[in-house]
Design a protein around this motif. Sequence first.
Motif, PDB file in Angstrom:
ATOM      1  N   PHE A  76      38.828  36.843  40.662  1.00 14.35           N
ATOM      2  CA  PHE A  76      39.120  38.184  41.080  1.00 14.35           C
ATOM      3  C   PHE A  76      37.839  38.847  41.433  1.00 14.35           C
ATOM      4  O   PHE A  76      37.993  39.518  42.758  1.00 14.35           O
ATOM      5  N   PRO A  77      36.584  38.347  41.138  1.00 17.32           N
ATOM      6  CA  PRO A  77      35.619  39.052  42.202  1.00 17.32           C
ATOM      7  C   PRO A  77      35.368  38.522  43.569  1.00 17.32           C
ATOM      8  O   PRO A  77      35.132  39.186  44.368  1.00 17.32           O
ATOM      9  N   LEU A  78      35.926  37.068  43.784  1.00 19.39           N
ATOM     10  CA  LEU A  78      35.930  36.568  44.809  1.00 19.39           C
ATOM     11  C   LEU A  78      36.865  37.225  45.965  1.00 19.39           C
ATOM     12  O   LEU A  78      36.900  37.407  47.013  1.00 19.39           O
ATOM     13  N   GLN A  79      38.191  37.699  45.259  1.00 20.22           N
ATOM     14  CA  GLN A  79      39.179  38.481  45.818  1.00 20.22           C
ATOM     15  C   GLN A  79      38.863  39.713  46.378  1.00 20.22           C
ATOM     16  O   GLN A  79      39.027  40.150  47.359  1.00 20.22           O
ATOM     17  N   ALA A  80      38.024  40.355  45.460  1.00 19.58           N
ATOM     18  CA  ALA A  80      37.423  41.828  45.707  1.00 19.58           C
ATOM     19  C   ALA A  80      36.558  41.696  46.917  1.00 19.58           C
ATOM     20  O   ALA A  80      36.347  42.469  47.959  1.00 19.58           O
ATOM     21  N   TRP A  81      35.689  40.528  46.863  1.00 20.97           N
ATOM     22  CA  TRP A  81      34.615  40.280  47.896  1.00 20.97           C
ATOM     23  C   TRP A  81      35.562  40.057  49.274  1.00 20.97           C
ATOM     24  O   TRP A  81      34.693  40.453  50.397  1.00 20.97           O
ATOM     25  N   LEU A  82      36.570  39.592  49.197  1.00 19.65           N
ATOM     26  CA  LEU A  82      37.082  39.261  50.440  1.00 19.65           C
ATOM     27  C   LEU A  82      37.989  40.430  50.793  1.00 19.65           C
ATOM     28  O   LEU A  82      38.726  40.236  51.864  1.00 19.65           O
ATOM     29  N   GLY A  83      38.151  41.415  50.111  1.00 22.93           N
ATOM     30  CA  GLY A  83      38.889  42.544  50.343  1.00 22.93           C
ATOM     31  C   GLY A  83      40.294  42.413  50.135  1.00 22.93           C
ATOM     32  O   GLY A  83      41.282  43.096  50.570  1.00 22.93           O
ATOM     33  N   MET A  84      40.768  41.307  49.279  1.00 25.10           N
ATOM     34  CA  MET A  84      42.087  41.328  48.893  1.00 25.10           C
ATOM     35  C   MET A  84      42.277  41.902  47.357  1.00 25.10           C
ATOM     36  O   MET A  84      41.437  42.206  46.628  1.00 25.10           O
ATOM     37  N   GLU A  85      43.640  42.060  47.415  1.00 22.83           N
ATOM     38  CA  GLU A  85      44.135  42.738  46.268  1.00 22.83           C
ATOM     39  C   GLU A  85      44.204  41.629  45.021  1.00 22.83           C
ATOM     40  O   GLU A  85      44.474  40.451  45.188  1.00 22.83           O
ATOM     41  N   ALA A  86      43.438  42.120  43.753  1.00 22.58           N
ATOM     42  CA  ALA A  86      43.401  40.995  42.734  1.00 22.58           C
ATOM     43  C   ALA A  86      44.710  40.548  42.402  1.00 22.58           C
ATOM     44  O   ALA A  86      45.743  41.420  41.769  1.00 22.58           O
ATOM     45  N   ARG A  87      44.979  39.405  42.119  1.00 19.73           N
ATOM     46  CA  ARG A  87      46.146  38.923  41.888  1.00 19.73           C
ATOM     47  C   ARG A  87      46.136  37.503  41.179  1.00 19.73           C
ATOM     48  O   ARG A  87      45.167  36.467  41.550  1.00 19.73           O
TER      49      ARG A  87
END
Length: 545
Positions: A401-412
Motif C-alpha cells: 500500500f505505501p508503494l502504491q501510494a508512492w507511485l500515485g496508484m489507488e490502494a488495492r
Amino acid sequence: MNEAPAARLISAGQKSLRPLSRIAASVAVLAVLAPILVVIFSWGSDQTEIWQHLIATQLSSLLRNTLVLLMGVGLCVSVLGISLAWLVVMCDFPGRAKFEWLLMLPMAVPAYVLAFVVLGLFDFSGPLQSFLSRELGLPLIDVRHEAVVVLVLSLVLYPYVYMLARSAFLSQSSDTIEAARSLGSGAWGAFFRVALPMARPAIIAGVSLALMETLADFGTVAVFNYDTFTTAIYKAWFGFFSLQAAAQLASLLLLFVALTLFAEKRLRGRRRYVQGSQLHHHFRHPLTGLRAWAVTAYCLLVLSVAFFLPVLQMLIWAFEVGAAQLDARFGALLWHSLSLALQASVLTVAIATLLAFSRWRAGPRQRAFFDLAQLGYALPGSVLAVGVVISFSRIEQQLLFPLQAWLGMEARSVLVGTVLALLAAYWIRFLAVASGPIDASLLRIRPSIPDAARTLGARPLEVLWRIYLPMLRPGLLTAAILVFVDVIKEMPATLLLRPYGWDTLAVRIYEMTSEGEWQRAALPALTIVLLGLVPVIISIKRTLK
C-alpha cells in the motif's frame, strides 16, 4: 594427470548455482514458518469480549469434542488398520488377494463425502429409518451422534494404518513368528509379544497421520453440526468477523497438532526391533469353514461401508437429479477446481524440487533447516488460511500500500482475497506430499552421472535440463498427481480463502450439504472421488510391489 582440472570443473559446476538455490530454498522455508508465527503471536490482540462469550458458551465443548474425536479415531483406526493388515498378511481366506489392495480404496473418499452419504441414508428422513418406522414401527434413532462422527472419520482414515502396518508385517520373517510359537506362545501371544511390538513404529506413524487429518477436518464435523476448533475458527472469522479471534483459536488447534507430534515421538521411543534372520515371508495360516467366511465378511463389511456404499448411493442420487445439473455452473466449478489444482501442483512441485536439491548435499544443520518446510502438512487448512490472510494483510499494509501510494496508484489489495492467497496455502500445506516422491527419485540418481556430464563441459542448467529432470520425471509426475488430487479435495482452506466467484467442487459440496441437499451434492462428490482414485491406484501399485 587430468584429475585436478576435472575436480575443479566439477566443484565449480556444483557451486555456481548453489548459493541462489539455497537462498530461494531458505525463502520457501520462511514462507512456511510465517503463517505459524503470526498465528502464535496473535495473542497480542485484545479479544476479551469474544473470549468471554466463548468461555461461557462453547470452549469446554470444543475441548471435549476435539479430545473425543482424537481418542475415538485413534482407537478405531488402530483396531481396523492392524486387524485388517494382520489378516491379509498372515491368513489365507476367500478373497484375500483382492482384499489386500481393495482395502486401500476408502482413501479416495473424502470424509465429508462419506458423512453426507451416511446422513442422507440413515437420518430421520432417510429411506432406511423411514422404512423401518413405517413398516416395522421401530423408533427413530438420531445418527447425528459423536460416535457416528468417529466412525465416519475412522472408515476413511484407517488405510493410513493399514498400509503401514501391512508393510511392517510383510517385513517380518515368518521364522520369527514360528520361533515364538515353538517356545510356547499361542497365536495371540505371538501376535502381541512379537509381531505387534516390531510393527509399532509403523503403526504409530499411521495413527499419527490419521489424527492429523482428524484435527484438520472441517467438512465432516460441519455436516454433523459437531463443533470442534475447525468450525469455531470459521464462526469466529465469518460470524464474529474477528480474524484475530480466529487466529487465537487456530493457535489452540496448533497446540493440539504439536502435542500429537510430540506424543508420536515419545511413543516411538528409542527401542529398535531388528530381524535376526533373513527376511522372507513364506507362510500364511489357512482359515477354513466358518472362520474363513467370517474374516471375508469382516473385510467386505468394512470395504462396503467405507467405499462401495457411498459410491453407489452417490450414483443413485446423481441419476435421480439427472443431466440437468451438468450445466454451466457445474462446468465452472469443475474448471475452478482443475485450474487451481494444476497451478498449485506445478508451483508445489517446483518448490519441492528446489528444496530437494538444496537438501541433497547440504550439511546436517542446513538439512534440518530445510526440513522445516515439511511442517506445512501438519497445519490444518483452517489454521493455514488464517495465517496466510494475516501474513498477506501485513505485507500489503506495510509494503504494497505505501508503494502504491508512492507511485500515485489507488490502494488495492493484490494478495488477500485473490488466487495468490489460495495458491500460497496449497503449496505450504502440500509441500511435504510432493517432497516424498521427489526425494526418493533424487536419491536413486548416482552422483557420478551428473559429475561425468560436468567434466564433459555441460553447464549447470544444461545438467539440470538434460540429466536431472529426465531421471526425476517419474517422481515429479507422481508428486504432481498427489498434490493435484489433494488440492481438489481440500475444503477448509478453499472455503476461507477463495476469491469471490471462485467456488470449487468441495465448496459446492459444503453449500449443498449445509442445506440438506444431498442429491445435488452427489455429482461434485462423485467427481472428487473418481479423481481421488488416481493416487490410490499409484499407492496400490507401489505397495503390491
